[in-house]
Design a protein around this motif. Sequence first.
Motif, short mmCIF file in Angstrom:
data_model
loop_
_atom_site.label_atom_id
_atom_site.label_comp_id
_atom_site.label_asym_id
_atom_site.label_seq_id
_atom_site.Cartn_x
_atom_site.Cartn_y
_atom_site.Cartn_z
N GLU A 195 0.84 -1.05 0.00
CA GLU A 195 -0.02 0.17 0.01
C GLU A 195 0.95 1.15 0.03
OE1 GLU A 195 -3.25 0.32 0.02
OE2 GLU A 195 -3.49 -1.98 -0.31
N LYS A 196 0.04 2.54 -0.28
CA LYS A 196 0.87 3.66 -0.33
C LYS A 196 1.43 3.84 1.18
CE LYS A 196 -1.43 6.27 -3.80
NZ LYS A 196 -2.18 7.52 -3.90
N ASN A 199 -0.77 5.26 3.79
CA ASN A 199 -1.81 4.64 4.39
C ASN A 199 -1.89 4.45 5.76
OD1 ASN A 199 -3.89 3.11 4.67
ND2 ASN A 199 -3.93 2.16 2.52
N ALA A 237 4.11 9.39 -2.74
CA ALA A 237 3.67 8.08 -2.16
C ALA A 237 3.31 6.88 -2.99
CB ALA A 237 2.46 8.56 -1.13
N GLY A 238 2.85 7.02 -4.30
CA GLY A 238 2.23 6.18 -4.96
C GLY A 238 3.44 5.30 -5.36
N ASN A 239 4.93 5.87 -5.39
CA ASN A 239 5.89 5.22 -5.76
C ASN A 239 6.64 4.56 -4.74
OD1 ASN A 239 5.60 5.40 -8.62
ND2 ASN A 239 6.85 7.51 -8.70
N LEU A 241 5.93 1.96 -1.74
CA LEU A 241 5.07 1.23 -1.20
C LEU A 241 5.24 0.54 0.15
CD1 LEU A 241 3.93 -0.51 -4.67
CD2 LEU A 241 3.00 1.41 -3.69
#
Length: 499
Positions: A195-196, A199, A237-239, A241
């Motif tokens: 997950e990001k 999160n 944040a999307g890159n 995990l």
Amino acid sequence: MARDYRKKAERLGGVLIKVGQFLSTRKDFLPDVFIEELSELVDHVPPMPFEYAEKILQEDWGENIYEHMNYIKKESVASASIGEVYYGVLNNGNEVAIKVRRHRIEEIFHKDFVAMRMVFWILKVFTTFGKKADLKALYNELVTVMERELDYKKEVEFGKYFKERYADMENIHIPEFYEEYSTKRVIVMEWIHGEKITNAAFYREHRLNRQVISKALFDFYVDQFLNPGKFHADPHAGNILLQQDGTVAIIDFGMVGEIKKQDTEYFKLLVQGFIIDNYDIVVDALDKMNFLLPNADKKKIKEVMRDAVELYSDGSLKNLNSQTINQLFDEVTEMVQEQPIQLPADYAYLLRAISIVVGILFAINPDIDIVKWGKDRIRDWFGKSSIIESVAKQYVKNATDPLLSYPRALLNFLESGERDRVWDKEKFHIKMKHQYYLLLETFSFIMVVLGIIIGIYSFSMDVVFIRYFGWSIAGIFFILLNILLLFHRRMIKSKKSKT
């Protein structure tokens, strides 16, 4: 205007999205409202039909794709302006992410490059913005960055580089890349379950330690930001995990910058300049780093930096948080936009990456002591003895200035006209007083270091008298040094108020 550009770029896709994303890193060109709007620019493009992806895979692999793949999900899991990402399973059972370049994207990009070059020419010839900025350099950087993103072999190469460089970091994971299946238009890499990094529910669900995770992330990125080599230039944040066991996985190496060995020397020079409060050194370092265009007002830049440092050295840094950092960045940005300052692309990416990483660190761990962590790493970066040696050298260099300033001042006095001599004499006295303080400060500093060395050396000799003597010398001259610095600072402030 900023909102209109973002919406049209998202509708048209292609180069417009990439130009917007590139310019969102350039606070040296655009006002804050544009930066904020373009920072929200993401690849909202419709998915590419799987038939196109299948055709590219077959062309690049030279055979039926199911010779290698047991399964490919035909609906893409991510759709961007350059590539489409699919979930798949190899014949050996390994789960993979398959990134395929969009249909005809290279042709579209190169047509857009021609149009963009015309726009840059119009800006250069007919606008004041064109007079301030080096648009030719900006265009070349932009094209270089985007062409590099088009070549997926480069991204695989970068991914392998980071995997090898950080193989020993237990809490950091770089995906495995399958080079035998990767081409200029295709990347096949390990599928990451996670997950990001931001999160919050994922931390609670798996009882993950935020302190340990934020420290691992800090160590990973600060090593890239301080030392020669490549750095991950798109750390959103999307890159980044987070996996169930607390391991941090870094993905997407399409955007990578580089810090050269010479850059680190300039960075150290900057730090030295700030430590000894010598902004001539700071500005000289910025000039060597090609930050300053020929018509930059160096005097104005020095004044703004000195004021900013004084503002944040009054105790604000002790309570450093994301808001303070953003405020400091805003003030520096304002100076950058006012002055003819143009950051090379790698530096622009570096500053953007630093600000993003700091934001993520505070998001996952609001209690982070980033100043303490930073001080420790800066000390290690300089080396335990080299920081003292480097600063001492700068002090000595400043202290020798009085020896040279007398003949220079005398020559200037003889050459200047009668009407300027009174003013020159006053400036001469102020300068001599300044150099006098520097000379005494340097001597006190050397005596402090000498006293410490004697005190440490006395332990090996086991002579108590020498030990007390050394520490006494260090203590006395440390107090004297602080008194001198206090009076010197008052003198400088007094001089400023008069001028």
